[in-house]
Design a protein around this motif. Structure first.
Motif, PDB file in Angstrom:
ATOM      1  N   ALA A   1      -1.050   8.083 -13.498  1.00  0.00           N
ATOM      2  CA  ALA A   1      -0.443   6.856 -14.040  1.00  0.00           C
ATOM      3  C   ALA A   1      -1.441   5.711 -14.148  1.00  0.00           C
ATOM      4  N   MET A   2      -1.054   4.727 -14.948  1.00  0.00           N
ATOM      5  CA  MET A   2      -1.775   3.449 -15.017  1.00  0.00           C
ATOM      6  C   MET A   2      -0.922   2.410 -14.298  1.00  0.00           C
ATOM      7  N   VAL A   3      -1.592   1.568 -13.494  1.00  0.00           N
ATOM      8  CA  VAL A   3      -0.863   0.527 -12.759  1.00  0.00           C
ATOM      9  C   VAL A   3      -1.007  -0.811 -13.479  1.00  0.00           C
ATOM     10  N   TYR A   4       0.097  -1.541 -13.594  1.00  0.00           N
ATOM     11  CA  TYR A   4       0.090  -2.863 -14.229  1.00  0.00           C
ATOM     12  C   TYR A   4       0.583  -3.898 -13.235  1.00  0.00           C
ATOM     13  N   TYR A   5      -0.129  -5.008 -13.160  1.00  0.00           N
ATOM     14  CA  TYR A   5       0.339  -6.111 -12.317  1.00  0.00           C
ATOM     15  C   TYR A   5      -0.219  -7.412 -12.870  1.00  0.00           C
TER      16      TYR A   5
ATOM     17  N   ASN B   1      -5.719  -2.641  -2.301  1.00  0.00           N
ATOM     18  CA  ASN B   1      -4.896  -1.435  -2.124  1.00  0.00           C
ATOM     19  C   ASN B   1      -5.172  -0.423  -3.235  1.00  0.00           C
ATOM     20  N   LEU B   2      -5.249  -0.916  -4.465  1.00  0.00           N
ATOM     21  CA  LEU B   2      -5.469  -0.012  -5.603  1.00  0.00           C
ATOM     22  C   LEU B   2      -6.851   0.617  -5.514  1.00  0.00           C
ATOM     23  N   HIS B   3      -7.800  -0.167  -5.007  1.00  0.00           N
ATOM     24  CA  HIS B   3      -9.153   0.348  -4.824  1.00  0.00           C
ATOM     25  C   HIS B   3      -9.148   1.463  -3.769  1.00  0.00           C
ATOM     26  N   LEU B   4      -8.459   1.221  -2.662  1.00  0.00           N
ATOM     27  CA  LEU B   4      -8.361   2.227  -1.598  1.00  0.00           C
ATOM     28  C   LEU B   4      -7.715   3.515  -2.112  1.00  0.00           C
ATOM     29  N   LEU B   5      -6.716   3.348  -2.964  1.00  0.00           N
ATOM     30  CA  LEU B   5      -5.968   4.497  -3.471  1.00  0.00           C
ATOM     31  C   LEU B   5      -6.631   5.102  -4.703  1.00  0.00           C
ATOM     32  N   HIS B   6      -7.681   4.442  -5.165  1.00  0.00           N
ATOM     33  CA  HIS B   6      -8.413   4.899  -6.340  1.00  0.00           C
ATOM     34  C   HIS B   6      -7.485   5.057  -7.541  1.00  0.00           C
ATOM     35  N   MET B   7      -6.681   4.016  -7.786  1.00  0.00           N
ATOM     36  CA  MET B   7      -5.745   4.068  -8.908  1.00  0.00           C
ATOM     37  C   MET B   7      -6.237   3.137 -10.021  1.00  0.00           C
TER      38      MET B   7
ATOM     39  N   LEU C   1       0.852  -1.197   0.000  1.00  0.00           N
ATOM     40  CA  LEU C   1       0.000   0.000   0.000  1.00  0.00           C
ATOM     41  C   LEU C   1       0.883   1.241   0.000  1.00  0.00           C
ATOM     42  N   TYR C   2       1.933   1.200   0.803  1.00  0.00           N
ATOM     43  CA  TYR C   2       2.814   2.367   0.902  1.00  0.00           C
ATOM     44  C   TYR C   2       3.543   2.637  -0.417  1.00  0.00           C
ATOM     45  N   GLY C   3       4.067   1.573  -1.018  1.00  0.00           N
ATOM     46  CA  GLY C   3       4.780   1.737  -2.289  1.00  0.00           C
ATOM     47  C   GLY C   3       3.874   2.328  -3.359  1.00  0.00           C
ATOM     48  N   LEU C   4       2.650   1.822  -3.407  1.00  0.00           N
ATOM     49  CA  LEU C   4       1.712   2.316  -4.416  1.00  0.00           C
ATOM     50  C   LEU C   4       1.289   3.757  -4.118  1.00  0.00           C
ATOM     51  N   TYR C   5       1.189   4.077  -2.843  1.00  0.00           N
ATOM     52  CA  TYR C   5       0.842   5.436  -2.417  1.00  0.00           C
ATOM     53  C   TYR C   5       1.920   6.429  -2.879  1.00  0.00           C
ATOM     54  N   LEU C   6       3.180   6.081  -2.633  1.00  0.00           N
ATOM     55  CA  LEU C   6       4.281   6.937  -3.098  1.00  0.00           C
ATOM     56  C   LEU C   6       4.225   7.107  -4.615  1.00  0.00           C
ATOM     57  N   ALA C   7       3.983   5.990  -5.292  1.00  0.00           N
ATOM     58  CA  ALA C   7       3.942   6.028  -6.757  1.00  0.00           C
ATOM     59  C   ALA C   7       2.831   6.961  -7.244  1.00  0.00           C
ATOM     60  N   ARG C   8       1.691   6.891  -6.568  1.00  0.00           N
ATOM     61  CA  ARG C   8       0.565   7.734  -6.986  1.00  0.00           C
ATOM     62  C   ARG C   8       0.860   9.216  -6.740  1.00  0.00           C
ATOM     63  N   GLU C   9       1.512   9.509  -5.590  1.00  0.00           N
ATOM     64  CA  GLU C   9       1.840  10.914  -5.320  1.00  0.00           C
ATOM     65  C   GLU C   9       2.812  11.455  -6.367  1.00  0.00           C
TER      66      GLU C   9
END
Ligand SMILES: *Cc1c(COP(=O)(O)O)cnc(C)c1O
Length: 377
Positions: A113-117, A128-134, A100-108
């Motif tokens: 951006a678009m996330v791929y996994y 996590n992505l749902h929480l961060l709305h990414m 969650l933290y890594g994705l949060y930093l990435a979003r800031e």
């Protein structure tokens, strides 16, 4: 709830203790180590430890284990070859919080951006992505659980106008596949993607991937921007915990000083477990690099042994290169229940954590063999 007599309390605790002892003895299906002894730390249960806020910024709340926490973060930063003058991190409540933290930093860093996994990614990442709305796109996984690089390339191609955030798996949950971070970086380079961020989910395999030869491409030197690991998995701990390491320059972008705690509000939660950093520090200090490496080698040997024994039964057992997870067709329910073997789409896995012995492998293999004989009539 009424208060209990002390005799009643101790009976209840004895029953629970017995149950947990039994359940811990036969435990091959989940990636948690059980060979730890933290009894020297019992006196520290007397203190309301709380590492409120940023570990690297002192807080007015001083009943803490910040020094131990900083050493733990430094240990992992060095293990993961983070840039010497540009790392930061903290002890989390587990791999999920680290992701969650890594994705949060990435979003800031890249709000558009678009996330791929890959589809083999741990279930918590989706949440996590749902929480961060990414916004995100799921990439196909190869049969061994590794991300499909061609699908990744083609999918990024379609969204080239957007910055790229990739969550790379360093050991997937079911097959312990590692996505190759160098190969991912090469794809980004080939396509001239300028704005990108790679977060590595190393919950299980991150910790010991550094000890493997040839070293898998998974860390900062290979091109990641942050890594999360679980502490209760390979290292082992009575309570869930983990470590996230990121680049300090990225963390600085989100730092916000909070007057009430007199520290920086750079972590996800406010109050933070002050015991888990102490436990991790203790384990790392006691094992040292050599001890941790020996544990990894023991696990790999046990996994090779388990794979071979299962194959001798005629089962289609396999594992990824340098993985401690052995995948095989799911055995009957009573065996799965006894050894707490997770299963998915007809396959189970045995995870050879450092506490798993050849004797245990022999036992479970004998049980499977007995069932196969009965079935063969
Ligand atoms: C266990 C695991 C997680 C979650 O970690 P927790 O420490 O349980 O929060 C995430 N990703 C992978 C691949 C895992 O194995």
């Amino acid at each position: 709830m009424k208060s209990m007599q002390s005799s009643e309390l101790s009976t209840t605790l004895e029953t629970l203790g017995k149950q947990l002892r039994e359940r811990t003895a036969n435990f091959l299906g989940y990636p948690v180590s059980k060979d730890f002894d933290y009894s020297e730390l019992l006196p520290f249960l007397q203190y309301p430890l709380n590492n409120l806020g940023d570990p690297f910024v002192d807080s007015t709340y001083a009943v803490d284990t910040r020094d131990a926490e900083k050493e733990v973060v430094q240990f992992f930063a060095e293990l993961f070859r983070a840039p010497a003058d540009n790392w930061w991190g903290y002890v989390t409540n587990g791999g999920s919080e680290g992701n969650l933290y890594g994705l949060y930093l990435a979003r800031e860093l890249y709000p558009n951006a678009m996330v791929y996994y890959s589809e083999a990614t741990h279930y918590s990442v989706h949440k996590n992505l749902h929480l961060l709305h990414m916004p995100s796109i799921v990439i196909r996984a190869q049969e061994n659980g590794e991300i499909d690089y061609e699908d990744l390339r083609n999918t990024i191609q379609l969204n080239r106008d957007k910055p790229v955030i990739i969550l790379a798996n360093i050991g997937t949950t079911m097959t312990e596949a590692r996505d190759d971070v160098r190969r991912i970086r090469q794809i980004l380079k080939d396509m001239a993607v300028k704005n990108h961020y790679i977060h590595a989910d190393g919950a299980l395999s991150g910790t010991y991937s550094a000890f493997i030869d040839p070293r898998p491409a998974f860390d900062f030197a290979d091109g990641v921007d942050s890594i999360a690991v679980s502490g209760h998995k390979f290292v082992g701990s009575p309570m869930p915990c983990g470590v996230v390491v990121a680049k300090k320059s990225n963390r600085d972008r989100i730092a916000r000083s909070v007057a009430y705690i007199g520290s920086m509000d750079t972590t996800i939660t406010g109050s933070r477990n002050g015991h888990s950093p102490l436990f991790l520090w203790y384990a790392i200090s006691k094992h040292g690099i050599e001890g941790l490496k020996a544990r990894a080698m023991h696990s790999l040997e046990t996994a090779a042994y388990a794979e071979q024994r299962l194959r001798e039964l005629g089962l289609d057992a396999w594992r990824n290169p340098n993985a401690i997870t052995v995948v095989f067709p799911e055995p009957p329910e009573p065996i799965r229940q006894k050894w707490q073997l997770a299963s998915e789409q007809g396959f189970s896995h045995i995870i050879c954590m450092p506490n798993v012995t050849r004797a245990q492998i022999d036992e479970v293999v004998a049980e499977i063999a007995a069932v196969m004989e009965t079935e063969a009539g």
